[in-house]
Each structure stands twice: as C-alpha cells, then as structure tokens.
Design a protein around this motif. Sequence first.
Motif, PDB file in Angstrom:
ATOM      1  N   UNK A  49     -87.939  32.805  51.559  1.00 17.34           N
ATOM      2  CA  UNK A  49     -86.386  32.737  52.349  1.00 17.34           C
ATOM      3  C   UNK A  49     -85.589  33.941  51.980  1.00 17.34           C
ATOM      4  N   UNK A  50     -84.499  34.835  52.353  1.00 16.37           N
ATOM      5  CA  UNK A  50     -84.033  35.304  51.559  1.00 16.37           C
ATOM      6  C   UNK A  50     -82.662  35.029  51.186  1.00 16.37           C
ATOM      7  N   UNK A  51     -81.866  34.889  50.518  1.00 14.31           N
ATOM      8  CA  UNK A  51     -80.159  34.465  50.254  1.00 14.31           C
ATOM      9  C   UNK A  51     -79.296  35.934  49.566  1.00 14.31           C
ATOM     10  N   UNK A  52     -79.086  36.771  50.739  1.00 16.05           N
ATOM     11  CA  UNK A  52     -78.891  38.877  50.991  1.00 16.05           C
ATOM     12  C   UNK A  52     -76.801  38.294  50.610  1.00 16.05           C
ATOM     13  N   UNK A  53     -76.364  38.722  50.069  1.00 19.27           N
ATOM     14  CA  UNK A  53     -75.472  39.053  49.771  1.00 19.27           C
ATOM     15  C   UNK A  53     -74.594  40.343  50.384  1.00 19.27           C
ATOM     16  N   UNK A  64     -77.460  50.408  47.079  1.00 23.03           N
ATOM     17  CA  UNK A  64     -78.139  51.162  47.440  1.00 23.03           C
ATOM     18  C   UNK A  64     -78.609  51.208  48.739  1.00 23.03           C
ATOM     19  N   UNK A  65     -78.822  49.872  49.095  1.00 20.99           N
ATOM     20  CA  UNK A  65     -78.903  49.359  51.019  1.00 20.99           C
ATOM     21  C   UNK A  65     -77.927  48.665  50.841  1.00 20.99           C
ATOM     22  N   UNK A  66     -77.360  48.467  51.991  1.00 18.53           N
ATOM     23  CA  UNK A  66     -76.301  47.536  52.633  1.00 18.53           C
ATOM     24  C   UNK A  66     -77.553  46.189  52.534  1.00 18.53           C
ATOM     25  N   UNK A  67     -76.701  45.462  53.205  1.00 20.96           N
ATOM     26  CA  UNK A  67     -77.388  43.417  53.600  1.00 20.96           C
ATOM     27  C   UNK A  67     -78.126  44.140  54.594  1.00 20.96           C
ATOM     28  N   UNK A  68     -77.116  44.496  55.631  1.00 24.11           N
ATOM     29  CA  UNK A  68     -77.442  44.453  56.746  1.00 24.11           C
ATOM     30  C   UNK A  68     -78.747  45.620  57.202  1.00 24.11           C
ATOM     31  N   UNK A  69     -78.929  46.481  56.359  1.00 26.06           N
ATOM     32  CA  UNK A  69     -79.832  47.518  56.486  1.00 26.06           C
ATOM     33  C   UNK A  69     -80.907  46.923  55.892  1.00 26.06           C
ATOM     34  N   UNK A  70     -81.095  46.102  54.859  1.00 25.68           N
ATOM     35  CA  UNK A  70     -81.839  45.591  54.331  1.00 25.68           C
ATOM     36  C   UNK A  70     -81.998  44.069  55.935  1.00 25.68           C
ATOM     37  N   UNK A  71     -81.468  44.090  56.699  1.00 22.33           N
ATOM     38  CA  UNK A  71     -82.481  42.952  57.194  1.00 22.33           C
ATOM     39  C   UNK A  71     -83.241  44.410  58.104  1.00 22.33           C
ATOM     40  N   UNK A  72     -82.675  45.082  58.621  1.00 21.52           N
ATOM     41  CA  UNK A  72     -82.959  45.580  59.609  1.00 21.52           C
ATOM     42  C   UNK A  72     -84.880  46.118  59.448  1.00 21.52           C
ATOM     43  N   UNK A  95     -88.803  36.619  57.867  1.00 26.38           N
ATOM     44  CA  UNK A  95     -88.773  35.360  56.714  1.00 26.38           C
ATOM     45  C   UNK A  95     -87.314  34.866  56.923  1.00 26.38           C
ATOM     46  N   UNK A  96     -86.491  33.612  57.062  1.00 29.17           N
ATOM     47  CA  UNK A  96     -85.476  33.955  57.566  1.00 29.17           C
ATOM     48  C   UNK A  96     -84.649  34.004  56.284  1.00 29.17           C
ATOM     49  N   UNK A  97     -83.338  34.798  56.627  1.00 26.81           N
ATOM     50  CA  UNK A  97     -82.508  35.665  55.456  1.00 26.81           C
ATOM     51  C   UNK A  97     -80.897  34.690  56.335  1.00 26.81           C
ATOM     52  N   UNK A  98     -80.133  34.134  54.610  1.00 26.85           N
ATOM     53  CA  UNK A  98     -78.880  34.031  55.106  1.00 26.85           C
ATOM     54  C   UNK A  98     -78.022  35.073  54.227  1.00 26.85           C
ATOM     55  N   UNK A  99     -77.002  36.009  55.160  1.00 28.47           N
ATOM     56  CA  UNK A  99     -76.074  36.619  54.617  1.00 28.47           C
ATOM     57  C   UNK A  99     -75.325  35.990  53.677  1.00 28.47           C
ATOM     58  N   UNK A 100     -74.489  36.405  52.849  1.00 28.70           N
ATOM     59  CA  UNK A 100     -73.753  35.513  52.002  1.00 28.70           C
ATOM     60  C   UNK A 100     -72.373  36.763  52.214  1.00 28.70           C
ATOM     61  N   UNK A 101     -71.071  36.602  52.306  1.00 26.47           N
ATOM     62  CA  UNK A 101     -69.869  37.316  53.056  1.00 26.47           C
ATOM     63  C   UNK A 101     -69.094  36.955  52.472  1.00 26.47           C
ATOM     64  N   UNK A 102     -67.930  38.136  52.129  1.00 25.45           N
ATOM     65  CA  UNK A 102     -66.893  37.663  51.115  1.00 25.45           C
ATOM     66  C   UNK A 102     -65.593  37.901  51.987  1.00 25.45           C
ATOM     67  N   UNK A 103     -65.984  38.730  53.284  1.00 27.08           N
ATOM     68  CA  UNK A 103     -65.228  39.515  53.863  1.00 27.08           C
ATOM     69  C   UNK A 103     -64.609  38.690  55.039  1.00 27.08           C
TER      70      UNK A 103
END
Length: 181
Positions: free
Chosen positions: A51-55, A60-68, A79-87
């Motif tokens: 599992x990836x817990x991704x801010x 370097x590379x944005x969280x969405x680019x990592x997911x892409x 791999x399940x991805x949970x994005x953490x966002x402060x927006x």
Amino acid sequence: MPSDAKILIVADHEDTLYALESALSPLTHDVVCAMSGDAALKEVLRGNTGLLLLDLRVPDVSGLEVVRYMRRVEQTQYIPIVLVTGFGPDAVLSSAAFRLGVADLVPKPVDPWALRTKVSFLFRTHQRLRTLEGELRDLRSRAAARTVSVSPRTRGPHLADPILPAPRELPLRPDSAPQSG
C-alpha cells in the motif's frame, strides 16, 4: 503478495512522515518512508509494497504524477494508493485522482483512527487479491500441464462419442411426464 509486504509512506516533511507512521503503528505492518516522488517510485519498483500512503505535494514528482506512472507499470498498477491532501475538498482534484485509480483521498489533519481503518482494509484486500491471483496462476499452469500430457485415447468418454446413449428429454410440465407401464 508476500507476507513481508510493507506500507510505503511518502511525504515532504519529516513531521508529516512521523505523524502518519505513528498513526499506522498499531497495525504492526512494516512501514517504509520516503520524502520525494522519485524515492517513492524507486521503492515501489523494488517490490513488496502492499500500500502507498502518498502526500499530494512531494518534491521532484507530484503525487498525481507518481500515481500516473504506477498505473502504467504492470508491477505497480494494482497497488492501493491513498492520497493525503491539505487542499480540502476539491472536485477537480478528486475527479483526477479517482480516474487514476486512487483508492481514497484523506484530508489533513488526518484522523488516525479513520486512516488506520482505511489502510488496514485496503492492505488486507490487496493481500487477498494477490494471494488469489497466485493461486489462479498455479491452477492454470497445472491445468495446462494436464491438458498437454493427456492423449486423446486416455481422456475417457466424450459426450459426442457414439457409445454413450443420447440424453433423454425431460418433461416440461408435470402432467406431460411419461407413463410407466
């Protein structure tokens, strides 16, 4: 998936990494931390990430680019991805993330109990899926080995063989049953 699968936490600040790692510590899964998108990609390509817990904002590379990138690579696409966002709530961000296959978006500040519950469920589900995929591959290879090794003479009777009687028609209604006599 191997039982030594780990949770990868990616954030750009050490205090965020520490907070997320502390929130997940009761789960007793191995946790690995990274502080950039590039480091995250290198880690998932090493394997054993469950599992990836991704801010969303990482250097370097944005969280969405990592997911892409992960969704284009066979080894990492499920791999399940949970994005953490402060927006905060953002319909455009949510739409983009879910179209890419992100399992969930978690707003900051993170509720530790909710995060543990989500991560635990997604991790276990992914682990079960990988186990089932392995069993399916094994069954297919065994079935293929049997099919190749069986000659037509040893297969036994086939429905089209002339030595088998033709199947009888079953009555459609109880009152049309054949009379025994």
